[in-house]
Design an enzyme around this catalytic site. Structure first.
Site, PDB file in Angstrom:
ATOM      1  N   GLU A  77      46.771  34.275  55.538  1.00  0.00           N
ATOM      2  CA  GLU A  77      46.913  34.653  56.945  1.00  0.00           C
ATOM      3  C   GLU A  77      47.374  33.459  57.767  1.00  0.00           C
ATOM      4  OE1 GLU A  77      44.484  35.200  54.875  1.00  0.00           O
ATOM      5  OE2 GLU A  77      43.319  36.995  55.323  1.00  0.00           O
ATOM      6  N   ARG A 211      51.388  33.203  30.065  1.00  0.00           N
ATOM      7  CA  ARG A 211      50.734  31.884  30.131  1.00  0.00           C
ATOM      8  C   ARG A 211      50.772  31.353  31.555  1.00  0.00           C
ATOM      9  NH1 ARG A 211      52.669  28.705  24.621  1.00  0.00           N
ATOM     10  NH2 ARG A 211      51.798  30.246  23.171  1.00  0.00           N
ATOM     11  N   THR A 223      44.679  30.494  13.885  1.00  0.00           N
ATOM     12  CA  THR A 223      45.966  30.445  14.598  1.00  0.00           C
ATOM     13  C   THR A 223      46.394  29.000  14.830  1.00  0.00           C
ATOM     14  OG1 THR A 223      45.396  32.498  15.688  1.00  0.00           O
ATOM     15  CG2 THR A 223      47.183  31.238  16.678  1.00  0.00           C
ATOM     16  N   ASP A 227      49.676  28.369  12.584  1.00  0.00           N
ATOM     17  CA  ASP A 227      50.893  28.367  13.408  1.00  0.00           C
ATOM     18  C   ASP A 227      51.204  26.976  13.969  1.00  0.00           C
ATOM     19  OD1 ASP A 227      50.886  31.014  12.901  1.00  0.00           O
ATOM     20  OD2 ASP A 227      50.449  31.676  14.942  1.00  0.00           O
ATOM     21  N   ARG A 234      55.472  27.244  29.241  1.00  0.00           N
ATOM     22  CA  ARG A 234      56.899  26.902  29.279  1.00  0.00           C
ATOM     23  C   ARG A 234      57.710  27.917  30.071  1.00  0.00           C
ATOM     24  NH1 ARG A 234      55.512  25.967  23.858  1.00  0.00           N
ATOM     25  NH2 ARG A 234      56.769  27.618  22.905  1.00  0.00           N
ATOM     26  N   GLU A 317      45.538  34.413  22.679  1.00  0.00           N
ATOM     27  CA  GLU A 317      46.697  34.634  21.814  1.00  0.00           C
ATOM     28  C   GLU A 317      46.295  34.689  20.346  1.00  0.00           C
ATOM     29  OE1 GLU A 317      50.392  32.776  22.560  1.00  0.00           O
ATOM     30  OE2 GLU A 317      50.054  32.624  24.710  1.00  0.00           O
ATOM     31  N   GLY A 319      44.366  35.298  16.718  1.00  0.00           N
ATOM     32  CA  GLY A 319      44.499  36.237  15.633  1.00  0.00           C
ATOM     33  C   GLY A 319      43.563  37.417  15.759  1.00  0.00           C
ATOM     34  N   THR A 321      40.906  38.345  14.247  1.00  0.00           N
ATOM     35  CA  THR A 321      39.436  38.199  14.245  1.00  0.00           C
ATOM     36  C   THR A 321      38.912  37.977  15.660  1.00  0.00           C
ATOM     37  OG1 THR A 321      39.777  37.065  12.158  1.00  0.00           O
ATOM     38  CG2 THR A 321      37.553  37.026  13.049  1.00  0.00           C
TER      39      THR A 321
HETATM   40  C1  AOF Z   1      41.492  35.324  52.845  1.00  0.00           C
HETATM   41  N1  AOF Z   1      42.770  34.947  52.618  1.00  0.00           N
HETATM   42  O1  AOF Z   1      44.329  33.968  51.379  1.00  0.00           O
HETATM   43  C2  AOF Z   1      42.182  34.122  50.492  1.00  0.00           C
HETATM   44  C3  AOF Z   1      40.849  34.579  50.703  1.00  0.00           C
HETATM   45  O2  AOF Z   1      36.759  28.257  50.087  1.00  0.00           O
HETATM   46  P1  AOF Z   1      37.792  29.049  50.810  1.00  0.00           P
HETATM   47  O3  AOF Z   1      37.769  28.800  52.301  1.00  0.00           O
HETATM   48  O4  AOF Z   1      39.172  28.896  50.240  1.00  0.00           O
HETATM   49  O5  AOF Z   1      37.377  30.601  50.663  1.00  0.00           O
HETATM   50  C4  AOF Z   1      37.508  31.214  49.427  1.00  0.00           C
HETATM   51  C5  AOF Z   1      37.158  32.675  49.528  1.00  0.00           C
HETATM   52  O6  AOF Z   1      37.963  33.308  50.526  1.00  0.00           O
HETATM   53  C6  AOF Z   1      37.430  33.431  48.268  1.00  0.00           C
HETATM   54  O7  AOF Z   1      36.320  33.403  47.394  1.00  0.00           O
HETATM   55  C7  AOF Z   1      37.743  34.819  48.763  1.00  0.00           C
HETATM   56  O8  AOF Z   1      36.555  35.522  49.078  1.00  0.00           O
HETATM   57  C8  AOF Z   1      38.478  34.534  50.045  1.00  0.00           C
HETATM   58  N2  AOF Z   1      39.895  34.392  49.767  1.00  0.00           N
HETATM   59  N3  AOF Z   1      40.573  35.197  51.879  1.00  0.00           N
HETATM   60  O9  AOF Z   1      41.170  35.739  53.952  1.00  0.00           O
HETATM   61  C9  AOF Z   1      43.163  34.337  51.512  1.00  0.00           C
HETATM   62  N4  AOF Z   1      42.532  33.474  49.359  1.00  0.00           N
HETATM   63 ZN    ZN Z   2      40.643  33.509  54.746  1.00  0.00          ZN
END
Ligand code: AOF
Ligand code: ZN
Length: 388
Positions: A77, A211, A223, A227, A234, A317, A319, A321
């Site tokens: 915001e 990733r 794995t 591998d 990447r 990623e 295997g 198991t």
């Molecule tokens: C929002 N807008 O873009 C996000 C929100 O420690 P802070 O201040 O970054 O708060 C983290 C918490 O805020 C997070 O756990 C979630 O509840 C909310 N995230 N809220 O209004 C945002 N990223």
């Molecule tokens: Zn916020």
């Protein structure tokens, strides 16, 4: 290089998509789809915070856009308000379209409700409520009390799906777990003990989106040994310097040789060895001690440990198991099945996946298909609107 439309599609799939195309929608849904587009830019960077997207609109014109890309940095915001102001546009009287309910608490950053009120935003359209107990409807109530019109649930299902990893993490402390499997047309992964290229290179390149969208990747001992992967991120798009991608190897008895590629130092991509018993340390590798459990260690403890370190999305990623163990314990949230056309041998894998696992997407690409299945029992409480 992956052509742009294909990479954008793969990126959306790796981030809980597909998502609605703003070009197909009008009105509120169009602008919320734009907010989701913004939000997609934050995945892989904001954890453990949700990568929220926001768009400010007045009389059909977008005044500002914002995305949350780093815990501790301003929220979406605030970013969109700043963007409007930087463009010389006054956000007063505008409508904010936000994928997640604005926060109302002092966390690492001040409440977004304050910023919206101060800027004179007239209306807020919310995709999905924030289940963080410090917010949980509080942001919506404060805005309403202060005379801001609030509407909820616009593209609510898509926003809920997008934020599901954060919902799971904030409510349980566990990361969202995506399993990636490379299969041949007969559901075979190759002969055990031999390195097999199951996925054609074109499809493998797209799989790298998974990733980038994750905070870490986990593999089992076999794995790592057979591998000998680097397990590095990447994906070709540029990432921000603060991104941390953890490469995690289950080596519960500490028996893997020190010569494997995975142990090599990679900038921004630390390596963790999961141990259940004492072992000689390896240079540049951090050891994670977890209690023993079936098959080596308690996977739930391991996930808790990773969640506590801020991993809210984990890619696994293989295997077979490790995949089976996570599925059997109900710890997996989604399955990404990459099927190539070549026959690779071995026995068909039979995963403990019930009928209720629903298909979220199935896309055909050059050389194979990418199918995504979702675990309904785990995903259910995190969806908006809640499913019956
Ligand atoms: C929002 N807008 O873009 C996000 C929100 O420690 P802070 O201040 O970054 O708060 C983290 C918490 O805020 C997070 O756990 C979630 O509840 C909310 N995230 N809220 O209004 C945002 N990223
Ligand atoms: Zn916020």
């Amino acid at each position: 290089m992956i052509p742009e439309p294909l990479s954008a599609r793969a990126w959306a799939l790796a981030c809980g998509g597909p998502y609605p195309d703003p070009a197909d929608l009008v009105g509120d849904e169009h602008f919320m789809a734009l907010a989701l587009r913004e939000a997609l830019k934050g995945v892989g960077h904001a954890s453990p915070n949700p990568p929220v997207g926001c768009v400010l609109v007045r009389e059909g014109e977008v005044l500002g856009r914002g995305v949350h890309t780093r815990a501790g940095d301003p929220h979406a915001e605030v970013m969109s308000l700043r963007h409007a102001e930087e463009g010389g546009l006054d956000p007063a009287g505008s409508t904010a379209f936000v994928t997640l309910e604005p926060c109302c608490h002092q966390g690492r950053t001040p409440p977004c409700t304050d910023a919206l009120l101060r800027a004179g935003v007239a209306e807020v359209v919310v995709g999905v409520r924030d289940p963080n107990p410090r917010v949980a409807g509080g942001g919506i109530s404060i805005l309403r009390q202060r005379g801001v019109k609030v509407r909820e649930g616009v593209l609510g299902e898509a926003c809920g799906r997008f934020h599901a990893p954060f919902f799971k993490w904030i409510l349980s402390g566990l990361p969202w777990v995506s399993l990636k499997l490379a299969l041949d047309p007969q559901d075979r992964m190759g002969v055990p003990g031999f390195r097999t290229e199951v996925t054609p290179p074109e499809l493998q390149a797209l799989a790298h989106a998974l990733r980038r969208a994750s905070d870490g990747v986990l593999v089992g001992r076999a794995t790592a040994q057979v591998d000998d992967p680097r397990l590095s991120d990447r994906w070709p798009a540029r990432s921000l310097p603060h991104r941390v991608f953890r490469r995690v190897v289950l080596d519960t008895r500490g028996r893997l040789p020190a010569t494997l590629q995975i142990w090599r130092r990679l900038e921004g991509q630390p390596c963790f060895r999961v141990l259940a018993e004492e072992a000689r340390p390896l240079p540049d590798v951090e050891d994670l001690r977890v209690p023993p459990g079936p098959g080596g260690c308690s996977l739930r403890h391991l996930l808790q440990e990773l969640g506590a370190r801020g991993v809210s999305r984990l890619l696994v990623e293989g295997g077979p198991t490790l995949h089976r163990a996570l599925l059997a314990e109900g710890l997996a949230d989604e399955l990404h099945l990459f099927r190539g056309a070549a026959e690779v041998g071995g026995a068909p894998i039979h995963l403990p996946v019930t009928q209720e696992w629903s298909r979220r997407a199935r896309l055909s690409f050059q050389g194979g298909t990418w199918e995504i299945l979702e675990n309904p029992t785990l995903a259910h409480p995190f969806h908006w609107p809640p499913r019956p």
